[in-house]
Design an enzyme around this catalytic site. Structure first.
Site, PDB file in Angstrom:
ATOM      1  N   CYS A   1      58.388   9.600  22.042  1.00 60.14           N
ATOM      2  CA  CYS A   1      59.429  10.621  22.085  1.00 60.14           C
ATOM      3  C   CYS A   1      59.800  11.011  20.685  1.00 60.14           C
ATOM      4  O   CYS A   1      59.289  10.454  19.720  1.00 60.14           O
ATOM      5  CB  CYS A   1      60.635  10.161  22.900  1.00 60.14           C
TER       6      CYS A   1
ATOM      7  N   ASP B   1      72.358   5.525  17.512  1.00 63.29           N
ATOM      8  CA  ASP B   1      72.677   6.733  18.269  1.00 63.29           C
ATOM      9  C   ASP B   1      73.779   7.579  17.626  1.00 63.29           C
ATOM     10  O   ASP B   1      74.015   8.705  18.055  1.00 63.29           O
ATOM     11  CB  ASP B   1      73.083   6.370  19.712  1.00 63.29           C
TER      12      ASP B   1
ATOM     13  N   ARG C   1      58.498   4.241  20.410  1.00 58.41           N
ATOM     14  CA  ARG C   1      59.179   3.639  21.545  1.00 58.41           C
ATOM     15  C   ARG C   1      58.228   2.958  22.532  1.00 58.41           C
ATOM     16  O   ARG C   1      58.133   3.345  23.701  1.00 58.41           O
ATOM     17  CB  ARG C   1      60.061   4.671  22.263  1.00 58.41           C
TER      18      ARG C   1
ATOM     19  N   LYS D   1      76.312   6.932  29.667  1.00 57.15           N
ATOM     20  CA  LYS D   1      74.915   7.172  30.067  1.00 57.15           C
ATOM     21  C   LYS D   1      74.106   5.875  29.975  1.00 57.15           C
ATOM     22  O   LYS D   1      73.403   5.503  30.905  1.00 57.15           O
ATOM     23  CB  LYS D   1      74.298   8.233  29.151  1.00 57.15           C
ATOM     24  N   ASN D   2      74.230   5.181  28.841  1.00 57.09           N
ATOM     25  CA  ASN D   2      73.376   4.006  28.651  1.00 57.09           C
ATOM     26  C   ASN D   2      73.799   2.825  29.515  1.00 57.09           C
ATOM     27  O   ASN D   2      73.041   1.864  29.657  1.00 57.09           O
ATOM     28  CB  ASN D   2      73.341   3.604  27.168  1.00 57.09           C
TER      29      ASN D   2
ATOM     30  N   ARG E   1      70.949  16.093  28.655  1.00 59.59           N
ATOM     31  CA  ARG E   1      70.457  14.838  29.246  1.00 59.59           C
ATOM     32  C   ARG E   1      71.542  13.767  29.198  1.00 59.59           C
ATOM     33  O   ARG E   1      71.528  12.842  30.004  1.00 59.59           O
ATOM     34  CB  ARG E   1      69.240  14.338  28.473  1.00 59.59           C
TER      35      ARG E   1
HETATM   36  C1  UD1 Z   1      68.409   2.019  24.023  1.00 62.35           C
HETATM   37  C2  UD1 Z   1      69.279   3.222  24.262  1.00 62.35           C
HETATM   38  C3  UD1 Z   1      69.151   4.192  23.114  1.00 62.35           C
HETATM   39  C4  UD1 Z   1      69.425   3.502  21.793  1.00 62.35           C
HETATM   40  C5  UD1 Z   1      68.585   2.231  21.648  1.00 62.35           C
HETATM   41  C6  UD1 Z   1      68.939   1.392  20.421  1.00 62.35           C
HETATM   42  C7  UD1 Z   1      69.351   3.496  26.672  1.00 62.35           C
HETATM   43  C8  UD1 Z   1      68.962   4.321  27.853  1.00 62.35           C
HETATM   44  N1  UD1 Z   1      68.879   3.885  25.481  1.00 62.35           N
HETATM   45  O1  UD1 Z   1      67.065   2.480  23.968  1.00 62.35           O
HETATM   46  O2  UD1 Z   1      70.097   5.234  23.331  1.00 62.35           O
HETATM   47  O3  UD1 Z   1      69.078   4.379  20.745  1.00 62.35           O
HETATM   48  O4  UD1 Z   1      68.776   1.391  22.796  1.00 62.35           O
HETATM   49  O5  UD1 Z   1      70.276   1.083  20.418  1.00 62.35           O
HETATM   50  O6  UD1 Z   1      70.104   2.541  26.778  1.00 62.35           O
HETATM   51  N2  UD1 Z   1      60.762  -1.691  20.678  1.00 62.35           N
HETATM   52  C9  UD1 Z   1      59.442  -2.144  20.638  1.00 62.35           C
HETATM   53  N3  UD1 Z   1      58.893  -2.601  21.805  1.00 62.35           N
HETATM   54  C10 UD1 Z   1      59.579  -2.641  22.983  1.00 62.35           C
HETATM   55  C11 UD1 Z   1      60.907  -2.183  23.004  1.00 62.35           C
HETATM   56  C12 UD1 Z   1      61.485  -1.716  21.827  1.00 62.35           C
HETATM   57  O7  UD1 Z   1      58.782  -2.124  19.588  1.00 62.35           O
HETATM   58  O8  UD1 Z   1      59.024  -3.071  23.999  1.00 62.35           O
HETATM   59  C13 UD1 Z   1      61.383  -1.186  19.427  1.00 62.35           C
HETATM   60  C14 UD1 Z   1      61.654   0.334  19.524  1.00 62.35           C
HETATM   61  O9  UD1 Z   1      60.520   1.068  19.171  1.00 62.35           O
HETATM   62  C15 UD1 Z   1      62.794   0.474  18.538  1.00 62.35           C
HETATM   63  C16 UD1 Z   1      63.573  -0.827  18.698  1.00 62.35           C
HETATM   64  O10 UD1 Z   1      62.675  -1.754  19.295  1.00 62.35           O
HETATM   65  O11 UD1 Z   1      62.276   0.557  17.229  1.00 62.35           O
HETATM   66  C17 UD1 Z   1      64.824  -0.702  19.536  1.00 62.35           C
HETATM   67  O12 UD1 Z   1      64.504  -0.187  20.805  1.00 62.35           O
HETATM   68  P1  UD1 Z   1      65.359  -0.533  22.120  1.00 62.35           P
HETATM   69  O13 UD1 Z   1      66.562  -1.333  21.738  1.00 62.35           O
HETATM   70  O14 UD1 Z   1      64.448  -1.097  23.131  1.00 62.35           O
HETATM   71  O15 UD1 Z   1      65.807   0.892  22.580  1.00 62.35           O
HETATM   72  P2  UD1 Z   1      65.848   1.453  24.058  1.00 62.35           P
HETATM   73  O16 UD1 Z   1      66.233   0.375  25.003  1.00 62.35           O
HETATM   74  O17 UD1 Z   1      64.642   2.242  24.303  1.00 62.35           O
END
Ligand code: UD1
Length: 420
Positions: free
Chosen positions: A116, A307, A121, A22-23, A399
């Protein structure tokens, strides 16, 4: 709303090929918009998030056809249109269309992907990085409006945290930039490597993926057909291995590279599971009772993935002894501890840490999964529990997990879907 009824107490046993990731597929689908020709993706998982991404692509004028797990995507006639709120808000990764729209058309307008169940996030790293590449952004009314004057301009972008989504976003945008972009502090997840492999096929010059510094040279979209296979889903594989481990089962999963799961595989071994690793497969034999893990902490790849945190918490709930699990990626990811406690677990959460005194057996009950991973972990807990359970919120699980119920049935579980 949908739930499932599970009769606990069976040992999962069997062999199967894991679904496509998925990711990995979601960013590749966003990247297909960058390519002004045909992309043929194989091993595409049949899950709700893929269907939502395909709907967005079609809304943007992309033609798609699907047969089985093959998805044909033709983005040659794509056009920049404002992505409607109900389409974008359905999943967080809709925000990944921002980078490709900017790279190809110099403009994008889409809804903010709200909060979420697992934490705030935000997308501030995405937006700060895009500004660094010359994008003008306006945020307001729950929407993001983005525009670049002419082409984006490459440059050095330093991420304050190795965010997976921000790394993907900036890689996608950098493909349309004039000159070279250097991404520092990038995420190193296997899904980043997959995205870079796709972008290279589309014409990008990229180096350093899988390390904290990635360099990308912008390119003009080509029309050449790209055939691309989505790798196996390491998180789905880890989730099912945890279900087998909790139920005293014995399984073999094909189509997954153990090297993408080192940290979880070490944790399975420390809890008493026996493993056999092949280049593209993993076998697990569970002990009659799992052993506790004194300490396990989530962190960005290659460390233990957030995850799989909920699946391991479910395992710890029935392991012999006291375990401690620390969550370092998302702030609100222990909500399922309360649900496990309803089933008789003894878990105490304090801040980032959950301490768990393993019980011999969980008791069946009615529990609520509030996000995709905790829902899947509760299914595991219910399979291992005594008596019948009802896991609500199964729509979250759908999902990301393809055909979970028929798969569990084929492995010997007694499960039934209830839709209201
Ligand atoms: C992706 C994965 C999700 C996984 C996560 C961490 C997908 C579709 N989803 O989510 O399954 O749990 O990586 O391995 O690939 N953050 C900020 N600001 C930002 C972006 C992130 O503060 O602009 C923080 C988030 O709140 C969180 C951390 O960074 O605490 C990690 O988030 P991130 O690695 O971006 O996760 P996703 O890409 O949303």
């Amino acid at each position: 709303m949908s739930g499932i009824e599970i009769e606990g107490g069976c040992r999962l046993a069997g062999e199967w090929e894991i679904q496509g990731s998925k990711n990995a597929v979601l960013p590749v689908l966003a990247a297909a918009l960058l390519h002004a020709g045909v992309t043929v993706l194989t091993r595409v998982p049949d899950i709700a998030d893929v269907r939502a991404s395909v709907e967005i692509l079609e809304f943007l004028g992309v033609k798609t056809k699907q047969w089985g797990h093959t998805l044909w995507v033709d983005a040659s006639q794509a056009a920049p249109r404002k992505i409607p709120r109900q389409m974008g808000e359905r999943m967080r990764s809709s925000v990944l269309f921002l980078g490709p729209l900017l790279a190809r058309f110099g403009q994008a307008s889409l809804p903010f992907p709200g909060g979420c169940a697992i934490g705030r996030r935000p997308v501030d790293y995405h937006l700060a990085g895009l500004r660094r590449l010359g994008v003008r952004l306006e945020e307001g009314g729950g929407e993001i409006q983005a525009e670049a004057e002419g082409r984006l301009s490459g440059g050095v972008v330093e991420l304050p945290y190795p965010s997976v989504g921000a790394t993907e976003q900036l890689l996608l945008a950098a493909c349309g930039a004039q000159g070279r972009t250097e991404l520092r502090g990038a995420a190193q997840e296997p899904e980043i490597v997959t995205l870079c492999r796709y972008l290279r096929r589309a014409g990008a010059e990229i180096s350093g993926e899988g390390t904290p510094v990635i360099r990308v040279e912008g390119f003009c979209p080509s029309r050449q057909e790209i055939r691309f296979r989505i790798p196996g889903d390491r998180i789905a594989a880890g989730t099912y291995l945890a279900m087998a481990a909790m139920t005293g089962g014995r399984v073999h999963i094909r189509g997954i590279s153990p090297s993408h799961l080192w940290a979880p595989l070490c944790a399975f071994r420390r809890m008493g599971c026996q493993l056999r690793l092949l280049p593209e497969g993993i076998s697990l034999w569970a002990p009659s009772r799992l052993s506790a893990l004194p300490f396990l902490a989530t962190a960005p790849y290659p460390a233990f993935p957030t995850d799989l945190q909920s699946s391991f918490l479910a395992m710890m709930a029935v392991a012999k002894g006291e375990s401690c699990l620390e969550e370092n990626v998302f702030e609100s990811r222990f909500s399922m501890a309360g649900q496990l406690n309803r089933m008789g677990a003894q878990i105490q959460v304090q801040g980032r840490r959950a301490r768990c005194l393993g019980v011999e057996r969980l008791q069946g009950g009615r529990v609520w999964g509030t996000d995709l991973r905790s829902g899947a972990a509760l299914v595991g807990a219910a399979l291992a529990a005594e008596g019948t359970s009802r896991v609500e919120g199964f729509e979250h699980v759908e999902r990301g997990y393809q055909g979970m119920l028929p798969l569990l049935e084929s492995l010997g579980a007694k499960v039934r879907k209830i839709t209201e």
